[in-house]
Design a protein around this motif. Structure first.
Motif, PDB file in Angstrom:
ATOM      1  N   GLY A 164      -4.248  51.916  22.568  1.00 34.93           N
ATOM      2  CA  GLY A 164      -3.988  50.881  21.575  1.00 34.93           C
ATOM      3  C   GLY A 164      -2.868  51.159  20.604  1.00 34.93           C
ATOM      4  N   LEU A 165      -2.001  52.125  20.893  1.00 38.56           N
ATOM      5  CA  LEU A 165      -0.924  52.449  19.954  1.00 38.56           C
ATOM      6  C   LEU A 165       0.021  51.257  19.775  1.00 38.56           C
ATOM      7  N   GLU A 166       0.458  50.683  20.879  1.00 36.15           N
ATOM      8  CA  GLU A 166       1.374  49.539  20.797  1.00 36.15           C
ATOM      9  C   GLU A 166       0.714  48.357  20.094  1.00 36.15           C
ATOM     10  N   GLY A 167      -0.527  48.066  20.465  1.00 37.50           N
ATOM     11  CA  GLY A 167      -1.232  46.950  19.847  1.00 37.50           C
ATOM     12  C   GLY A 167      -1.416  47.142  18.356  1.00 37.50           C
ATOM     13  N   SER A 168      -1.643  48.377  17.936  1.00 39.37           N
ATOM     14  CA  SER A 168      -1.778  48.655  16.504  1.00 39.37           C
ATOM     15  C   SER A 168      -0.500  48.298  15.763  1.00 39.37           C
ATOM     16  N   GLY A 169       0.639  48.655  16.353  1.00 36.42           N
ATOM     17  CA  GLY A 169       1.914  48.326  15.734  1.00 36.42           C
ATOM     18  C   GLY A 169       2.150  46.830  15.653  1.00 36.42           C
ATOM     19  N   VAL A 170       1.794  46.121  16.729  1.00 35.63           N
ATOM     20  CA  VAL A 170       1.955  44.664  16.739  1.00 35.63           C
ATOM     21  C   VAL A 170       1.102  44.021  15.648  1.00 35.63           C
ATOM     22  N   LEU A 171      -0.141  44.467  15.529  1.00 32.15           N
ATOM     23  CA  LEU A 171      -1.046  43.866  14.545  1.00 32.15           C
ATOM     24  C   LEU A 171      -0.622  44.191  13.117  1.00 32.15           C
ATOM     25  N   LEU A 172      -0.099  45.380  12.890  1.00 29.35           N
ATOM     26  CA  LEU A 172       0.425  45.700  11.558  1.00 29.35           C
ATOM     27  C   LEU A 172       1.603  44.799  11.212  1.00 29.35           C
ATOM     28  N   ASP A 173       2.472  44.544  12.187  1.00 27.10           N
ATOM     29  CA  ASP A 173       3.599  43.635  11.950  1.00 27.10           C
ATOM     30  C   ASP A 173       3.109  42.222  11.652  1.00 27.10           C
ATOM     31  N   LEU A 251      -6.230  56.926  17.699  1.00 26.79           N
ATOM     32  CA  LEU A 251      -5.863  57.335  16.348  1.00 26.79           C
ATOM     33  C   LEU A 251      -6.810  56.700  15.327  1.00 26.79           C
ATOM     34  N   PRO A 252      -7.107  57.403  14.224  1.00 29.05           N
ATOM     35  CA  PRO A 252      -8.016  56.846  13.211  1.00 29.05           C
ATOM     36  C   PRO A 252      -7.573  55.477  12.697  1.00 29.05           C
ATOM     37  N   ALA A 253      -6.275  55.266  12.514  1.00 30.93           N
ATOM     38  CA  ALA A 253      -5.805  53.969  12.016  1.00 30.93           C
ATOM     39  C   ALA A 253      -6.067  52.867  13.027  1.00 30.93           C
ATOM     40  N   THR A 254      -5.901  53.166  14.311  1.00 29.93           N
ATOM     41  CA  THR A 254      -6.190  52.176  15.351  1.00 29.93           C
ATOM     42  C   THR A 254      -7.666  51.818  15.343  1.00 29.93           C
ATOM     43  N   ARG A 255      -8.509  52.825  15.201  1.00 25.79           N
ATOM     44  CA  ARG A 255      -9.945  52.562  15.161  1.00 25.79           C
ATOM     45  C   ARG A 255     -10.313  51.718  13.939  1.00 25.79           C
ATOM     46  N   ARG A 256      -9.648  51.970  12.827  1.00 28.02           N
ATOM     47  CA  ARG A 256      -9.936  51.203  11.615  1.00 28.02           C
ATOM     48  C   ARG A 256      -9.443  49.757  11.757  1.00 28.02           C
ATOM     49  N   ILE A 257      -8.262  49.578  12.333  1.00 28.89           N
ATOM     50  CA  ILE A 257      -7.737  48.227  12.579  1.00 28.89           C
ATOM     51  C   ILE A 257      -8.699  47.451  13.470  1.00 28.89           C
ATOM     52  N   ALA A 258      -9.175  48.112  14.514  1.00 32.38           N
ATOM     53  CA  ALA A 258     -10.110  47.459  15.433  1.00 32.38           C
ATOM     54  C   ALA A 258     -11.386  47.049  14.713  1.00 32.38           C
ATOM     55  N   GLY A 259     -11.874  47.910  13.824  1.00 30.11           N
ATOM     56  CA  GLY A 259     -13.078  47.571  13.078  1.00 30.11           C
ATOM     57  C   GLY A 259     -12.864  46.396  12.145  1.00 30.11           C
ATOM     58  N   LEU A 260     -11.726  46.357  11.470  1.00 26.84           N
ATOM     59  CA  LEU A 260     -11.438  45.269  10.536  1.00 26.84           C
ATOM     60  C   LEU A 260     -11.303  43.930  11.245  1.00 26.84           C
ATOM     61  N   LEU A 261     -10.787  43.952  12.467  1.00 31.41           N
ATOM     62  CA  LEU A 261     -10.545  42.712  13.200  1.00 31.41           C
ATOM     63  C   LEU A 261     -11.614  42.429  14.254  1.00 31.41           C
ATOM     64  N   SER A 262     -12.651  43.272  14.309  1.00 36.62           N
ATOM     65  CA  SER A 262     -13.747  43.104  15.273  1.00 36.62           C
ATOM     66  C   SER A 262     -13.237  43.046  16.708  1.00 36.62           C
ATOM     67  N   SER A 271       0.909  49.995  25.842  1.00 36.56           N
ATOM     68  CA  SER A 271       2.111  50.679  26.315  1.00 36.56           C
ATOM     69  C   SER A 271       2.345  51.928  25.472  1.00 36.56           C
ATOM     70  N   GLY A 272       2.726  53.002  26.138  1.00 39.45           N
ATOM     71  CA  GLY A 272       2.839  54.300  25.478  1.00 39.45           C
ATOM     72  C   GLY A 272       1.736  55.245  25.902  1.00 39.45           C
ATOM     73  N   ALA A 273       0.741  54.701  26.631  1.00 44.79           N
ATOM     74  CA  ALA A 273      -0.333  55.532  27.185  1.00 44.79           C
ATOM     75  C   ALA A 273      -0.240  55.487  28.708  1.00 44.79           C
ATOM     76  N   LEU A 274      -0.620  56.573  29.346  1.00 47.12           N
ATOM     77  CA  LEU A 274      -0.471  56.725  30.793  1.00 47.12           C
ATOM     78  C   LEU A 274      -1.781  57.192  31.413  1.00 47.12           C
ATOM     79  N   LEU A 275      -2.244  56.466  32.432  1.00 49.81           N
ATOM     80  CA  LEU A 275      -3.390  56.918  33.217  1.00 49.81           C
ATOM     81  C   LEU A 275      -2.893  57.812  34.349  1.00 49.81           C
ATOM     82  N   VAL A 276      -3.536  58.957  34.497  1.00 48.03           N
ATOM     83  CA  VAL A 276      -3.163  59.926  35.528  1.00 48.03           C
ATOM     84  C   VAL A 276      -4.373  60.173  36.421  1.00 48.03           C
ATOM     85  N   GLY A 277      -4.232  59.864  37.705  1.00 49.65           N
ATOM     86  CA  GLY A 277      -5.263  60.199  38.677  1.00 49.65           C
ATOM     87  C   GLY A 277      -4.930  61.536  39.308  1.00 49.65           C
ATOM     88  N   HIS A 278      -5.898  62.442  39.339  1.00 49.37           N
ATOM     89  CA  HIS A 278      -5.568  63.794  39.796  1.00 49.37           C
ATOM     90  C   HIS A 278      -6.791  64.494  40.376  1.00 49.37           C
TER      91      HIS A 278
END
Length: 527
Positions: A164-173, A251-262, A271-278
C-alpha cells in the motif's frame, strides 16, 4: 440484476475469449490472467512487452506511466529499454503548460531508467475528468525469463517492499491536511521518506531477485494491492496459496490511513512492492539482496497444492482497489438512505414474516400486489399490523442523527427511500428527530429493488445519479442503487456478506461511516 462493472480491472473472464487463440511462433508468452508482460522473440533475442495506463490520479501521471510499465517488463527478467507513450489530455487540463509537464515527466523518468522514448500520440480527449497516460514498455531479457505463473506446490511467496505504499501517497495527495493532520509526524515522515527513496519502481529488486537461484516467479503489485496480486499469481500458476496476512510489511502511516478511511492496506494500490515466488531454500539469499536495497522482505504465503482456477486462503480478493473505495464518497451532492436496518433498528424476522404471509416471490410487496382480492387486502392488513408492532419497538441506530447533521452542515442533500409505509416512516423520523429533504415510501407507488424510488428521490432533489450515494443494509439497496447509476453504494454490515462483498464501501456501523464521511466532506479537501 447488477450488470454495471465498478471502476477497476475488468474480470479476466470477460477478456479471455477475445485474446485466446493461436499466436505467432515467436511469441513465447501471450495473454494470461495475472501475466505482466508478453515474451516475444526477435531473432536470437527475447523481449518483454507490457502496456498499462495511469488512470487513478493526475499527479505525476507521466512519471508513473514509465515506472509502472518498467516494472512489468522487469518482473519478466527484462531490462526496460524502449517506451511508447499515449497522452489523453482532459479538456479541463488542456493547457500547453499541462501537456509540457506531462511530457517532461515522461522524459525525466525515461532518462532516470536509461529508457529511450521512441514514439506515441498526444491528444485532447473529450469526456475525461483528468488526463490519462497509457504506456508501452519493451525490454530485452537478460538471463532467464520469468513469469507470474511459475509457482508449484511447495513454493513460498514473499513480499519485497511495503504493502500500500503507492496508495498511501495517492490518498495523502487527495485528502491533504485533513488526513495528514491525523497521522503522527514521525509516521508521516517515515512514509514520505519511503516514497522519496524507493517510490513505486521495483526494477531494482526485480532484477536482483531474478538473479537468485530458486526464484520461479515474479509479479509486481498494482491495483487491488497484495491481496489481488496474490490471487493473480495463484490463478496464473494454477495453485492454492495459503496467505499469512499478519506477515505483510505495512508502514505504520499506511496502517493508520487505512484505519481512518476504513479500508484494508492489503488491497491498497501497491506499485513499489514485489511478489517473489521461490523455493524455500532461496529465502535467505533473497532477504540479503532485497535488504541491501533498503527494502523489507517477508514470507507471506505458501503454495499448498494445485487449483486449476487458482485460489488464495486467508486473505480476500480486492477486485476493486481500496483507493477507489476510499474516494467513492468524494464530491457526492446527495445521500439517499434506507431506513430499517440502516438508520433504525426495527425487530423484523423476515423469514417468519414471509412464512406467515405465505410469500413465494423474492419481494414481499410484489408478491402481495400480485394477489387477487380479497387475499391482497388481507395480506396488506397483516403486513401493516406486523410493521406497526415493529415500529413501536424500534430504536434509532447509534450515530444516525449525528451523520445526518454532518451532511446537512456540509450542504449535502438527503433523502429517505423505504419500502415501509409513509405512516410508519414519518412516526419513526419524528420520534428520533431524523430530518430529510425528501421522503419516498412504498405509498408513493414505487419500491426497491426497483431503481424507481431512488430515481424519483434524486429527481426531486435535483441531483444527477453520478453525484449521489445510496446507504443501506441489504441486497435490495445494492440492486436499486446500482441500477439507478449512483456513484457509490454503501452497505452497513459485514464485508464478507452478500451485499457487503459487492458494495462500493462497507462499514460496520454508522459511526464508522461518519468518520469516513467527515474526511470526504472536509472543505479543506476540495479539489
Amino acid at each position: 440484476m447488477i450488470d454495471r462493472l465498478p471502476p477497476g480491472k475488468v474480470p479476466w473472464d470477460l477478456v479471455a475469449r477475445h485474446v485466446s487463440g493461436p499466436l505467432p511462433g515467436n511469441v513465447e508468452l501471450g495473454p494470461g490472467p495475472g501475466e505482466d508482460a508478453a515474451l516475444v522473440r526477435f531473432g536470437d533475442a527475447l523481449w518483454a512487452v507490457a502496456s498499462d495506463p495511469i488512470s487513478f490520479t493526475a499527479e505525476q501521471a507521466g512519471r508513473l506511466a514509465v515506472l509502472v510499465n518498467a516494472n512489468d517488463v522487469a518482473v519478466a527478467g527484462a531490462r526496460p529499454a524502449l517506451f511508447v507513450a499515449v497522452l489523453l489530455v482532459a479538456p479541463s487540463e488542456a493547457t500547453p503548460e499541462r501537456i509540457d509537464r506531462l511530457l517532461a515527466e515522461i522524459r525525466a523518468a525515461c532518462d532516470e531508467l536509461g529508457v529511450a522514448l521512441i514514439g506515441g500520440h498526444t491528444e485532447v480527449s473529450p469526456g475525461l475528468e483528468h488526463s490519462v497516460v497509457v504506456g508501452t514498455m519493451l525490454g530485452p531479457v537478460e538471463g532467464r525469463s520469468l513469469r507470474t505463473g511459475g509457482l508449484a506446490p511447495g513454493c513460498r511467496v514473499s513480499l519485497a517492499g511495503w504493502a500500500g505504499l503507492e496508495g498511501s501517497g495517492v490518498l495523502l495527495d487527495e485528502f491533504g491536511e485533513a488526513l495528514a493532520g491525523r497521522i503522527p509526524a514521525v509516521e508521516l515522515d517515515a512514509l514520505r521518506a519511503a516514497l522519496a527513496e524507493h517510490g513505486i519502481s521495483i526494477v531494482g529488486p526485480a532484477r536482483a531477485a531474478a538473479g537468485v537461484d530458486g526464484v520461479v516467479a515474479l509479479h509486481d503489485v498494482t491495483e487491488g494491492g497484495v491481496g489481488e496480486a496474490l490471487y493473480e499469481m495463484a490463478r496464473a500458476s494454477g495453485v492454492t496459496i495459503e496467505a499469512r496476512p499478519e506477515a505483510i510489511p505495512v508502514l505504520p502511516a499506511t496502517r493508520r490511513i487505512a484505519g481512518l478511511l476504513s479500508i484494508d492496506p492489503a488491497g491498497l494500490l501497491g506499485s513499489g512492492a514485489l511478489l517473489v515466488g521461490h523455493e524455500p531454500d532461496a529465502a535467505d539469499a533473497l532477504a540479503r539482496v532485497v535488504g541491501a536495497l533498503g527494502l523489507p522482505f517477508a514470507e507471506i504465503g505458501a503454495v499448498t497444492g494445485p487449483a486449476p482456477e487458482g485460489s488464495v486462503s486467508g486473505l480476500r480478493r480486492f477486485p476493486r482497489d481500496e483507493v477507489l473505495r476510499a474516494l467513492a464518497l468524494r464530491g457526492a451532492a446527495a445521500w439517499v438512505f434506507d431506513m430499517d436496518g440502516t438508520l433504525v433498528d426495527s425487530p423484523y424476522d423476515w423469514t417468519a414474516i414471509r412464512r406467515r404471509l405465505d410469500v413465494r416471490s423474492p419481494s414481499i410487496i410484489d408478491d402481495i400486489e400480485q394477489r387477487p382480492e380479497p387475499g391482497r387486502t388481507r395480506a396488506w392488513q397483516e403486513l401493516r399490523r406486523i410493521e406497526n408492532h415493529a415500529t413501536e419497538r424500534a430504536t434509532a441506530m447509534p450515530g444516525a442523527r449525528e451523520l445526518l447533521d454532518l451532511l446537512r452542515r456540509h450542504g449535502v442533500r438527503t433523502a429517505l427511500v423505504t419500502n415501509n409505509s409513509r405512516e410508519n416512516a414519518e412516526a419513526l423520523l419524528e420520534r428520533f428527530d431524523l430530518r430529510f429533504d425528501l421522503v419516498i415510501t412504498r405509498d408513493d407507488g414505487v419500491w426497491k429493488p426497483s431503481p424507481a424510488p431512488i430515481e424519483r428521490a434524486l429527481d426531486g432533489l435535483g441531483v444527477d445519479p453520478s453525484r449521489a450515494v445510496v446507504v443501506g443494509d441489504s441486497r435490495y439497496d445494492l440492486e436499486a442503487g446500482r441500477t439507478a447509476g449512483v456513484r457509490a453504494v454503501v452497505i452497513l454490515g459485514p464485508p464478507d456478506g452478500e451485499a457487503g462483498r459487492q458494495a462500493d464501501l462497507c462499514f460496520p456501523n454508522l459511526d464508522a461511516l461518519a468518520r469516513h464521511a467527515e474526511l470526504c466532506l472536509d472543505e479543506g479537501n476540495a479539489r
